[in-house]
Every structure is written in C-alpha cells, then in structure tokens.
Design an enzyme around this catalytic site. Sequence first.
Site, PDB file in Angstrom:
ATOM      1  N   GLY A   9      73.130  55.683  23.335  1.00  0.00           N
ATOM      2  CA  GLY A   9      72.958  55.060  24.591  1.00  0.00           C
ATOM      3  C   GLY A   9      72.771  56.306  25.652  1.00  0.00           C
ATOM      4  O   GLY A   9      73.183  55.953  26.798  1.00  0.00           O
ATOM      5  N   ARG A  12      70.510  55.525  29.888  1.00  0.00           N
ATOM      6  CA  ARG A  12      71.101  55.189  31.160  1.00  0.00           C
ATOM      7  C   ARG A  12      72.529  55.186  31.500  1.00  0.00           C
ATOM      8  O   ARG A  12      72.915  55.739  30.449  1.00  0.00           O
ATOM      9  CB  ARG A  12      70.829  53.445  31.172  1.00  0.00           C
ATOM     10  N   ASN A  60      68.887  51.679  16.543  1.00  0.00           N
ATOM     11  CA  ASN A  60      69.971  50.607  16.883  1.00  0.00           C
ATOM     12  C   ASN A  60      71.168  51.129  15.808  1.00  0.00           C
ATOM     13  O   ASN A  60      71.318  51.296  14.878  1.00  0.00           O
ATOM     14  CB  ASN A  60      69.589  49.183  16.113  1.00  0.00           C
ATOM     15  N   VAL A  61      72.274  51.223  16.611  1.00  0.00           N
ATOM     16  CA  VAL A  61      73.599  52.082  15.915  1.00  0.00           C
ATOM     17  C   VAL A  61      74.305  51.028  15.216  1.00  0.00           C
ATOM     18  O   VAL A  61      75.067  51.417  14.369  1.00  0.00           O
ATOM     19  CB  VAL A  61      74.413  52.653  17.164  1.00  0.00           C
ATOM     20  N   TYR A 152      84.093  41.756  23.904  1.00  0.00           N
ATOM     21  CA  TYR A 152      84.006  43.209  24.197  1.00  0.00           C
ATOM     22  C   TYR A 152      85.641  43.840  24.115  1.00  0.00           C
ATOM     23  O   TYR A 152      85.345  45.072  23.666  1.00  0.00           O
ATOM     24  CB  TYR A 152      83.440  43.042  25.802  1.00  0.00           C
ATOM     25  N   LYS A 156      86.561  47.192  21.911  1.00  0.00           N
ATOM     26  CA  LYS A 156      86.886  48.476  22.320  1.00  0.00           C
ATOM     27  C   LYS A 156      88.252  48.622  21.857  1.00  0.00           C
ATOM     28  O   LYS A 156      88.713  49.762  21.914  1.00  0.00           O
ATOM     29  CB  LYS A 156      86.739  48.156  24.125  1.00  0.00           C
ATOM     30  N   ILE A 185      82.870  51.294  36.446  1.00  0.00           N
ATOM     31  CA  ILE A 185      81.918  52.387  36.888  1.00  0.00           C
ATOM     32  C   ILE A 185      80.392  51.748  37.267  1.00  0.00           C
ATOM     33  O   ILE A 185      79.939  50.973  36.764  1.00  0.00           O
ATOM     34  CB  ILE A 185      81.704  53.305  35.601  1.00  0.00           C
TER      35      ILE A 185
HETATM   36  P1  NAP Z   1      74.440  50.692  30.238  1.00  0.00           P
HETATM   37  O1  NAP Z   1      74.066  51.160  31.608  1.00  0.00           O
HETATM   38  O2  NAP Z   1      74.399  49.201  30.082  1.00  0.00           O
HETATM   39  O3  NAP Z   1      73.789  51.435  28.999  1.00  0.00           O
HETATM   40  C1  NAP Z   1      73.951  51.199  27.835  1.00  0.00           C
HETATM   41  C2  NAP Z   1      73.240  52.110  26.837  1.00  0.00           C
HETATM   42  O4  NAP Z   1      73.506  51.631  25.472  1.00  0.00           O
HETATM   43  C3  NAP Z   1      71.680  52.214  26.896  1.00  0.00           C
HETATM   44  O5  NAP Z   1      71.467  53.475  26.909  1.00  0.00           O
HETATM   45  C4  NAP Z   1      71.344  51.210  25.920  1.00  0.00           C
HETATM   46  O6  NAP Z   1      70.110  51.559  25.352  1.00  0.00           O
HETATM   47  C5  NAP Z   1      72.303  51.579  24.841  1.00  0.00           C
HETATM   48  N1  NAP Z   1      72.305  50.637  23.820  1.00  0.00           N
HETATM   49  C6  NAP Z   1      72.663  49.301  23.827  1.00  0.00           C
HETATM   50  N2  NAP Z   1      72.583  48.756  22.326  1.00  0.00           N
HETATM   51  C7  NAP Z   1      72.279  49.818  21.648  1.00  0.00           C
HETATM   52  C8  NAP Z   1      72.194  49.663  20.219  1.00  0.00           C
HETATM   53  N3  NAP Z   1      72.273  48.409  19.575  1.00  0.00           N
HETATM   54  N4  NAP Z   1      72.082  50.759  19.730  1.00  0.00           N
HETATM   55  C9  NAP Z   1      71.728  52.092  20.531  1.00  0.00           C
HETATM   56  N5  NAP Z   1      71.729  52.065  21.921  1.00  0.00           N
HETATM   57  C10 NAP Z   1      72.093  50.775  22.452  1.00  0.00           C
HETATM   58  O7  NAP Z   1      76.140  50.839  29.789  1.00  0.00           O
HETATM   59  P2  NAP Z   1      77.163  52.120  30.849  1.00  0.00           P
HETATM   60  O8  NAP Z   1      77.780  51.251  31.500  1.00  0.00           O
HETATM   61  O9  NAP Z   1      76.544  53.269  31.192  1.00  0.00           O
HETATM   62  O10 NAP Z   1      78.213  52.105  29.237  1.00  0.00           O
HETATM   63  C11 NAP Z   1      78.257  52.983  28.288  1.00  0.00           C
HETATM   64  C12 NAP Z   1      79.317  52.844  27.452  1.00  0.00           C
HETATM   65  O11 NAP Z   1      80.668  52.853  28.508  1.00  0.00           O
HETATM   66  C13 NAP Z   1      79.503  51.585  26.923  1.00  0.00           C
HETATM   67  O12 NAP Z   1      79.857  51.579  25.492  1.00  0.00           O
HETATM   68  C14 NAP Z   1      80.393  50.358  27.803  1.00  0.00           C
HETATM   69  O13 NAP Z   1      81.110  49.629  27.024  1.00  0.00           O
HETATM   70  C15 NAP Z   1      81.370  51.451  28.315  1.00  0.00           C
HETATM   71  N6  NAP Z   1      82.100  51.229  29.391  1.00  0.00           N
HETATM   72  C16 NAP Z   1      81.341  50.993  30.402  1.00  0.00           C
HETATM   73  C17 NAP Z   1      82.028  50.660  31.654  1.00  0.00           C
HETATM   74  C18 NAP Z   1      81.434  50.377  32.964  1.00  0.00           C
HETATM   75  O14 NAP Z   1      82.216  49.951  34.157  1.00  0.00           O
HETATM   76  N7  NAP Z   1      80.045  50.688  33.254  1.00  0.00           N
HETATM   77  C19 NAP Z   1      83.498  50.429  31.671  1.00  0.00           C
HETATM   78  C20 NAP Z   1      83.905  50.747  30.451  1.00  0.00           C
HETATM   79  C21 NAP Z   1      83.469  50.972  29.333  1.00  0.00           C
HETATM   80  P3  NAP Z   1      68.546  51.055  26.030  1.00  0.00           P
HETATM   81  O15 NAP Z   1      68.601  51.619  27.444  1.00  0.00           O
HETATM   82  O16 NAP Z   1      67.499  51.657  25.181  1.00  0.00           O
HETATM   83  O17 NAP Z   1      68.848  49.831  26.026  1.00  0.00           O
END
Ligand code: NAP
Length: 244
Positions: A9, A12, A60-61, A152, A156, A185
């Site tokens: 991932g 982004r 796809n992971v 979710y 987690k 975040i």
């Molecule tokens: P995000 O901006 O929505 O980005 C998600 C990333 O995951 C993208 O690069 C997407 O790829 C990739 N992805 C989604 N489904 C996938 C799959 N099946 N196989 C491979 N790649 C896949 O998310 P984020 O906010 O940066 O979050 C990153 C991680 O931190 C996640 O695990 C999320 O649960 C965790 N997290 C985030 C927050 C928050 O507040 N943002 C808080 C707690 C935990 P594409 O771009 O190609 O779709």
Amino acid sequence: MSKVALITGGSRGIGKETVLSFAKEGYDVAINYLGSEESAQAVLDECLSYQVKAILVQGNVALEEDVKRMVTTVQEELGRIDVLVNNSGITRDKLMLKMSEQDFMDVIDVNLKGTFLMCKYVSKIMMKQRSGSIINMSSVVGVSGNIGQCNYASSKAGVIGLTKSLARELAPRHIRVNAVAPGFIETDMTHVLSEQVKESVSKTIPLGHMGEACDVAKLAYFLASEDSKYITGQVIHVDGGMVM
Ligand code: NAP
C-alpha cells in the site's frame, strides 16, 4: 549491498510516506499498490531521485498467488528483503446490524489475511538471511474497538495477535516483528469523515489534533533500524495520546 524494504500500500497515505522515508535513508524499495498506478509511479519517481533502486509490485495482498509473485519479483530484482511493512488496509464502516458478511470478510481478507500471507512468504527469505524486521499496521481501534467498525477493529486486533505470535516464532532467527497502532491520521482513509466527525474526534485526542502520515512513517523507520534492535512483539501507538 543496500538494504531492501518492501512496503505494501505504498501508493498513498501512510504507505507513501513510509516508502519515501526508507528511500531517503538509502534503502532500495519495493512499492506495492493495488489500483492507483499513477500515484504509485509518482512515488517510484521520487524514490529514484534519491539515487536508490525502486520497483513497483502491483498486486492484491489478499490473494496468495499475487503475494507469491510479488515476493519472488522483489527477491529477483532487488536481491533480498530486510524490511517488510504491512501497511495495506481498507475500511467498510457500518453498524453491525447493517454489515453484510461480505463487508466483514473483505476487511478481514485485506487487513488480516493479507498481513499473514505477506509475513509468511517474506519471512521465508528473512529466515535464510537470519535477519529482518517486520512492521504490521494495526490501529488504536484494534485495542479500543469502535462503533461502526466491528470488521475493521477485529482485523486490527487480529494483526496484534499475529504480530505477537510471529515475534515469538521468528525471534530465534533474529527477525523482529512489531505492530504500529495509529490513531486518526490525515489520509484518504480519513478524508471521507465529515468536518463535524473530525472535530469531535479531535476533542478525544489529548494532543488536540489529528496526526500526519509522516508521524507513522518515522516510527516504522525506527522499528526497522538497528536503533530498535532489542524491541520485538510490541504494539506502539502513534495517536496523540488517544488510547493509553
Ligand atoms: P489509504 O490512504 O486509504 O491507502 C491505502 C493503501 O492500501 C493504498 O496504497 C492502497 O492501494 C492499498 N491497498 C488497499 N487494498 C489493497 C489490497 N487488497 N492489496 C494491496 N494494497 C491495497 O490508507 P492509510 O490511511 O494510509 O492507511 C494505511 C494503513 O494504516 C492501513 O492499514 C490503515 O488501516 C492503517 N491506519 C490508518 C489510520 C488513519 O487514520 N489513516 C489509522 C489507523 C490505522 P491503491 O492506492 O492502489 O488502492
């Protein structure tokens, strides 16, 4: 030989910042993405400007065949894997009574099964190297739970159990496994929240505001580095004090 980091991932948000933090420090990087080819290519181009090797591994992971192909590609093209950051994640938020089995399983498949599959195939390589660091992206809601996120939060919380089990299994091979638990975040994942929700969430954060992707990326980099060589099996929060 340069060290190699594989980040899922990486197109982004938190994943992108994590890729860049490793590339800036001289790591060769493999950037996984699912569908955002253009943004993944932009991340790759920025990495190349830091004079490191960088490759894209689309896949796809949640699919074992994709994971096997991606891990083989990274080993063939970059020679080794020192760091794995399991960052890919999705949400399908709904109250439980409105949540379908598909909504539940989609999230479990990507967030938990995807992390398991990546750990399984990458750790085979790390075991042969007798070293490595795996960082799994959990969430504060995996610890605290959250309304509308039973899928979710379960995924987690599962990542935490997976991390602690693998930390015990892999420690004899000098592979460390830790989890990061971000709070709220600023990324695409949280941009979907209304300003009203963001405001009320911010009131529950002792530091008073949402975090930035770089706050999480810096912790991931630390957990991969020799500076954390005596840390394994831990869940480290980056949440402005939200969950203590
Ligand atoms: P995000 O901006 O929505 O980005 C998600 C990333 O995951 C993208 O690069 C997407 O790829 C990739 N992805 C989604 N489904 C996938 C799959 N099946 N196989 C491979 N790649 C896949 O998310 P984020 O906010 O940066 O979050 C990153 C991680 O931190 C996640 O695990 C999320 O649960 C965790 N997290 C985030 C927050 C928050 O507040 N943002 C808080 C707690 C935990 P594409 O771009 O190609 O779709």
